[in-house]
Design a protein around this motif. Structure first.
Motif, short mmCIF file in Angstrom:
data_model
loop_
_atom_site.label_atom_id
_atom_site.label_comp_id
_atom_site.label_asym_id
_atom_site.label_seq_id
_atom_site.Cartn_x
_atom_site.Cartn_y
_atom_site.Cartn_z
N LYS A 20 -1.74 -0.55 2.69
CA LYS A 20 -2.01 -1.18 1.40
C LYS A 20 -1.48 -2.60 1.37
O LYS A 20 -0.48 -2.92 2.00
N PRO A 21 -2.13 -3.51 0.62
CA PRO A 21 -1.66 -4.89 0.53
C PRO A 21 -0.36 -5.01 -0.26
O PRO A 21 -0.04 -4.15 -1.08
N ALA A 22 0.37 -6.09 -0.03
CA ALA A 22 1.63 -6.31 -0.73
C ALA A 22 1.40 -6.84 -2.14
O ALA A 22 0.36 -7.39 -2.46
N ASN A 23 2.38 -6.64 -3.00
CA ASN A 23 2.34 -7.12 -4.37
C ASN A 23 3.74 -7.58 -4.73
O ASN A 23 4.71 -6.90 -4.43
N ASN A 24 3.86 -8.72 -5.38
CA ASN A 24 5.18 -9.25 -5.70
C ASN A 24 5.92 -8.38 -6.71
O ASN A 24 7.12 -8.19 -6.62
N LYS A 25 5.20 -7.84 -7.70
CA LYS A 25 5.80 -6.95 -8.68
C LYS A 25 5.56 -5.50 -8.28
O LYS A 25 4.51 -5.17 -7.75
N PRO A 26 6.53 -4.63 -8.56
CA PRO A 26 6.26 -3.21 -8.33
C PRO A 26 5.08 -2.75 -9.19
O PRO A 26 4.97 -3.12 -10.36
N ILE A 27 4.22 -1.93 -8.62
CA ILE A 27 3.11 -1.35 -9.37
C ILE A 27 3.57 -0.01 -9.92
O ILE A 27 4.00 0.87 -9.16
N SER A 63 -2.49 1.93 -16.24
CA SER A 63 -2.46 2.99 -17.25
C SER A 63 -3.41 4.12 -16.91
O SER A 63 -4.52 3.90 -16.40
N PHE A 64 -2.96 5.35 -17.19
CA PHE A 64 -3.75 6.54 -16.95
C PHE A 64 -3.52 7.54 -18.09
O PHE A 64 -2.42 7.61 -18.65
N CYS A 65 -4.54 8.29 -18.44
CA CYS A 65 -4.41 9.43 -19.35
C CYS A 65 -5.03 10.62 -18.65
O CYS A 65 -6.26 10.70 -18.52
N ILE A 113 -2.25 10.19 -7.01
CA ILE A 113 -1.32 9.74 -5.97
C ILE A 113 -2.08 9.36 -4.71
O ILE A 113 -1.79 8.33 -4.07
N ALA A 114 -3.07 10.15 -4.34
CA ALA A 114 -3.84 9.87 -3.13
C ALA A 114 -4.60 8.55 -3.23
O ALA A 114 -4.72 7.81 -2.25
N LYS A 115 -5.08 8.24 -4.43
CA LYS A 115 -5.87 7.02 -4.62
C LYS A 115 -5.01 5.79 -4.91
O LYS A 115 -5.50 4.66 -4.85
N ASN A 116 -3.73 6.01 -5.23
CA ASN A 116 -2.84 4.89 -5.59
C ASN A 116 -1.53 4.98 -4.80
O ASN A 116 -0.45 5.11 -5.39
N PRO A 117 -1.57 4.89 -3.47
CA PRO A 117 -0.35 5.02 -2.67
C PRO A 117 0.61 3.85 -2.85
O PRO A 117 1.75 3.91 -2.37
N ASP A 118 0.16 2.79 -3.54
CA ASP A 118 1.04 1.64 -3.75
C ASP A 118 1.85 1.76 -5.03
O ASP A 118 2.60 0.83 -5.37
N LEU A 119 1.75 2.86 -5.76
CA LEU A 119 2.60 3.05 -6.93
C LEU A 119 4.06 3.10 -6.51
O LEU A 119 4.42 3.79 -5.56
#
Length: 338
Positions: A20-27, A63-65, A113-119
């Motif tokens: 996954k690509p880097a991000n300066n802020k935590p996701i 955001s998720f519901c 979780i599988a679709k958002n491993p950068d959380l």
């Protein structure tokens, strides 16, 4: 090997994170209703408290519901958790208890979780049968409330799919200690994800822990020793296996609540690096500030600021890299509270 605090179940591999690509802020994931979206069962949103709003500024939030995510409408019949035991609840509709949403909510959490491993963390919703972190109401089949002792179905699925992911809910984040612990773990896990993207080597792993030593000491001294021994022969071990054991131990250590006493112990250790550089009066003043913090007369930021001042005048490369000195952005002001 000596056991680390808490259980340390399997987690996402370093390779999966590295893709996954880097991000300066935590996701950080967050309940959609806390962001102002009118997605609750009654078609309303939930007002986020001031602490959640501050964290939304510090994090890159998604955001998720889960209830909307599995196809439930807005508004919709409410659900609750039903079961005679806390570990065997079902998410059923309140009116008839004939509609069972348990599997769908659990599956949605695992897929998220599988679709958002950068959380790097997730802010859940207090009391929700899907998103509650803990102390969610549990009912018997006859509709009577029996206890407040369980976790929402979606929240449980997140934890099972990624055990290292820091979780809290908006209610618990009102507690200064829990809030500081959550933020510390989010930024630590984000730092770990960044390291994995760069590529793990024994040298980088040892250097990573070198920066975290005093932060770990402030939370759990036994882990400080265990993690050091774990990495003693890092170059002779399989790096992926070693990395998984290390990050599980690190996150478990940081989940232990730091205290004024444990922080003071670290502060005195850091002050020891200035023993030859400071005069008697300056050493006494610094020691006095640490003692004032230890007994609750001043917040942690006071001795930390003094230490930063002295190290600015007397640079020490080892101390400059210590995450303990600034584990998260100063604007969050988490060290300003008594």
């Amino acid at each position: 090997m000596t056991e680390l605090p808490h259980n340390s179940p399997p987690q996402k591999s370093a390779k999966a994170i590295a893709d996954k690509p880097a991000n300066n802020k935590p996701i950080v994931g967050i309940g959609a209703c806390l962001t102002g979206q009118e997605v609750r069962y009654n078609g309303q949103s939930k007002n986020a408290n001031e602490h959640v709003r501050a964290l939304m500024e510090a994090f890159d939030t998604r955001s998720f519901c889960p209830e909307v995510g599995i196809g439930m409408g807005i508004p919709r019949p409410p659900i609750h958790l039903v079961g005679s035991e806390a570990d065997s609840v079902r998410a059923l509709d309140v009116a008839t208890q004939q509609q069972d949403y348990t599997e769908r909510l659990a599956r949605y959490g695992a897929e998220l979780i599988a679709k958002n491993p950068d959380l790097s963390g997730y802010i859940l919703v207090k009391g929700s049968p899907s998103c509650g972190y803990d102390r969610v109401k549990r009912y018997l089949a006859n509709g009577h409330s029996v206890a407040t002792d369980t976790r929402g179905i979606f929240a449980s699925a997140l934890s099972q799919a990624q055990p290292l992911l820091p979780l809290e809910d908006d209610g618990r984040l009102n507690d200064p200690g829990l809030r500081e612990s959550f933020v510390t773990r989010v930024y630590t896990y984000h730092d770990w994800q960044t390291l994995c993207r760069q590529g793990l080597t024994a040298q980088r792993l040892v250097a990573f822990y070198s920066r975290y030593k005093y932060l770990v000491m402030a939370h759990h001294i036994p882990s400080y020793k265990i993690l050091g021994r774990l990495l003693a022969d890092a170059g002779k071990q399989d790096i992926d296996t070693l990395a998984e054991e290390f990050i599980a131990g690190l996150m478990a250590a940081l989940s232990e609540r730091a205290t004024q006493r444990s922080h003071s112990n670290v502060l005195f250790h850091l002050a020891g690096y200035l023993r030859k550089q400071l005069g008697t009066a300056e050493r006494q003043r610094l020691s006095s500030l640490i003692d004032q913090y230890r007994v609750g007369e001043v917040p942690l930021i006071v001795p930390i600021t003094m230490l930063k001042h002295h190290f600015a005048n007397n640079p020490n490369r080892y101390i400059e890299q210590q995450v303990f000195m600034q584990p998260y952005p100063d604007q969050l002001k988490l060290r300003n509270e008594l």
